[in-house]
Design a protein around this motif. Structure first.
Motif, PDB file in Angstrom:
ATOM      1  N   LEU A  11      14.992 -12.727  -2.184  1.00 20.93           N
ATOM      2  CA  LEU A  11      14.493 -13.282  -0.846  1.00 20.93           C
ATOM      3  C   LEU A  11      14.537 -14.839  -1.267  1.00 20.93           C
ATOM      4  N   LYS A  12      13.812 -15.391  -2.553  1.00 20.87           N
ATOM      5  CA  LYS A  12      13.908 -16.911  -2.633  1.00 20.87           C
ATOM      6  C   LYS A  12      15.201 -17.381  -2.510  1.00 20.87           C
ATOM      7  N   ARG A  13      16.362 -16.762  -3.370  1.00 21.73           N
ATOM      8  CA  ARG A  13      17.479 -17.296  -3.349  1.00 21.73           C
ATOM      9  C   ARG A  13      18.171 -17.533  -1.824  1.00 21.73           C
ATOM     10  N   ILE A  14      17.926 -16.411  -1.002  1.00 22.00           N
ATOM     11  CA  ILE A  14      18.642 -16.189   0.216  1.00 22.00           C
ATOM     12  C   ILE A  14      17.732 -17.258   0.976  1.00 22.00           C
ATOM     13  N   LEU A  15      16.265 -17.742   0.588  1.00 26.55           N
ATOM     14  CA  LEU A  15      15.529 -18.525   1.628  1.00 26.55           C
ATOM     15  C   LEU A  15      16.185 -19.873   1.311  1.00 26.55           C
ATOM     16  N   ARG A  16      16.398 -20.302   0.214  1.00 27.96           N
ATOM     17  CA  ARG A  16      16.877 -21.808  -0.368  1.00 27.96           C
ATOM     18  C   ARG A  16      18.177 -21.787   0.212  1.00 27.96           C
ATOM     19  N   GLU A  17      19.098 -20.743  -0.019  1.00 26.45           N
ATOM     20  CA  GLU A  17      20.514 -20.994   0.508  1.00 26.45           C
ATOM     21  C   GLU A  17      20.567 -21.051   2.055  1.00 26.45           C
ATOM     22  N   GLY A  18      19.752 -20.453   2.732  1.00 29.15           N
ATOM     23  CA  GLY A  18      19.790 -20.402   4.162  1.00 29.15           C
ATOM     24  C   GLY A  18      19.024 -21.798   4.949  1.00 29.15           C
ATOM     25  N   ALA A  19      18.037 -22.031   4.347  1.00 24.45           N
ATOM     26  CA  ALA A  19      17.038 -22.928   5.272  1.00 24.45           C
ATOM     27  C   ALA A  19      16.518 -23.935   4.240  1.00 24.45           C
ATOM     28  N   GLY A  20      16.803 -23.906   2.787  1.00 27.09           N
ATOM     29  CA  GLY A  20      16.320 -24.956   1.833  1.00 27.09           C
ATOM     30  C   GLY A  20      14.781 -24.406   1.789  1.00 27.09           C
ATOM     31  N   ALA A  21      14.404 -25.623   0.886  1.00 33.27           N
ATOM     32  CA  ALA A  21      12.939 -25.241   0.376  1.00 33.27           C
ATOM     33  C   ALA A  21      12.098 -26.753   0.717  1.00 33.27           C
ATOM     34  N   ASP A  22      11.114 -26.353   1.462  1.00 31.17           N
ATOM     35  CA  ASP A  22      10.099 -27.555   1.399  1.00 31.17           C
ATOM     36  C   ASP A  22       9.930 -28.160   0.238  1.00 31.17           C
ATOM     37  N   GLN A  23       9.890 -29.306   0.068  1.00 27.64           N
ATOM     38  CA  GLN A  23       9.816 -29.905  -1.202  1.00 27.64           C
ATOM     39  C   GLN A  23       7.976 -29.899  -1.620  1.00 27.64           C
ATOM     40  N   SER A  24       7.231 -29.419  -0.679  1.00 30.64           N
ATOM     41  CA  SER A  24       5.885 -29.323  -1.195  1.00 30.64           C
ATOM     42  C   SER A  24       5.573 -27.855  -1.430  1.00 30.64           C
ATOM     43  N   VAL A  25       6.681 -26.947  -1.289  1.00 32.07           N
ATOM     44  CA  VAL A  25       6.174 -25.521  -1.383  1.00 32.07           C
ATOM     45  C   VAL A  25       6.656 -25.169  -2.624  1.00 32.07           C
ATOM     46  N   ASP A  26       6.229 -24.614  -3.443  1.00 37.15           N
ATOM     47  CA  ASP A  26       6.510 -23.908  -4.804  1.00 37.15           C
ATOM     48  C   ASP A  26       6.979 -22.495  -4.766  1.00 37.15           C
ATOM     49  N   LEU A  27       8.472 -22.348  -4.426  1.00 38.11           N
ATOM     50  CA  LEU A  27       9.149 -21.026  -4.235  1.00 38.11           C
ATOM     51  C   LEU A  27       8.772 -20.132  -5.411  1.00 38.11           C
ATOM     52  N   ASP A  28       8.564 -20.935  -6.733  1.00 38.30           N
ATOM     53  CA  ASP A  28       8.524 -20.288  -7.783  1.00 38.30           C
ATOM     54  C   ASP A  28       7.352 -19.823  -8.259  1.00 38.30           C
ATOM     55  N   GLY A  29       6.410 -19.941  -7.800  1.00 33.29           N
ATOM     56  CA  GLY A  29       4.862 -19.380  -7.852  1.00 33.29           C
ATOM     57  C   GLY A  29       4.761 -17.846  -7.368  1.00 33.29           C
ATOM     58  N   ASP A  30       3.681 -17.486  -7.252  1.00 33.36           N
ATOM     59  CA  ASP A  30       3.198 -15.990  -6.414  1.00 33.36           C
ATOM     60  C   ASP A  30       3.171 -16.255  -4.825  1.00 33.36           C
ATOM     61  N   ILE A  31       4.405 -15.878  -4.411  1.00 26.88           N
ATOM     62  CA  ILE A  31       4.348 -16.196  -2.874  1.00 26.88           C
ATOM     63  C   ILE A  31       4.449 -14.790  -2.201  1.00 26.88           C
ATOM     64  N   LEU A  32       4.291 -13.576  -2.748  1.00 25.69           N
ATOM     65  CA  LEU A  32       4.500 -12.386  -2.216  1.00 25.69           C
ATOM     66  C   LEU A  32       3.637 -12.241  -0.704  1.00 25.69           C
ATOM     67  N   ASP A  33       2.311 -12.945  -0.781  1.00 29.16           N
ATOM     68  CA  ASP A  33       1.513 -12.631   0.087  1.00 29.16           C
ATOM     69  C   ASP A  33       0.983 -13.871   0.851  1.00 29.16           C
ATOM     70  N   THR A  34       1.807 -14.953   0.850  1.00 24.35           N
ATOM     71  CA  THR A  34       1.651 -16.084   1.300  1.00 24.35           C
ATOM     72  C   THR A  34       2.466 -16.112   2.757  1.00 24.35           C
ATOM     73  N   GLU A  35       1.847 -16.277   3.705  1.00 21.31           N
ATOM     74  CA  GLU A  35       2.805 -16.401   5.036  1.00 21.31           C
ATOM     75  C   GLU A  35       3.763 -17.370   5.038  1.00 21.31           C
ATOM     76  N   PHE A  36       4.977 -16.861   5.761  1.00 15.96           N
ATOM     77  CA  PHE A  36       6.130 -17.677   5.734  1.00 15.96           C
ATOM     78  C   PHE A  36       5.892 -19.036   6.264  1.00 15.96           C
ATOM     79  N   GLU A  37       4.951 -19.218   7.576  1.00 17.84           N
ATOM     80  CA  GLU A  37       4.565 -20.372   7.941  1.00 17.84           C
ATOM     81  C   GLU A  37       4.082 -21.390   6.997  1.00 17.84           C
TER      82      GLU A  37
END
Length: 89
Positions: A11-37
């Motif tokens: 999921l992290k790979r696809i999110l980064r490829e498709g929509a990029g990553a907000d520089q203020s968000v650490d997708l490498d952290g524990d994101i499982l229960d963090t809302e997408f918004e």
């Protein structure tokens, strides 16, 4: 045939490829229960993510599935449910 599983890393790979990553968000952290918004992904980005998942994994996801999944954990569970059904068929 080995069982295909969709993981948080997928999921992290696809999110980064498709929509990029907000520089203020650490997708490498524990994101499982963090809302997408909170992660900076709005509905349009999730629809793109869903399209990429469908193409890569050969499944079909309803648009409502993508908008109803509020967290990565929820989306991963839905995708894996579809994958399990597809592998049985």
């Amino acid at each position: 045939m080995p069982e295909t599983r969709f993981t948080v890393e997928d999921l992290k790979r696809i999110l980064r490829e498709g929509a990029g990553a907000d520089q203020s968000v650490d997708l490498d952290g524990d994101i499982l229960d963090t809302e997408f918004e909170e992660l900076g992904y709005e509905s349009l980005a999730l629809l793109e993510t869903g399209s990429r998942i469908e193409r890569e994994y050969g499944i079909t996801l309803e648009d409502s599935t993508l908008t109803d999944a509020r967290t990565p954990r929820e989306l991963i569970e839905v995708v894996n449910s579809h994958l399990s059904t597809a592998q049985v068929a």
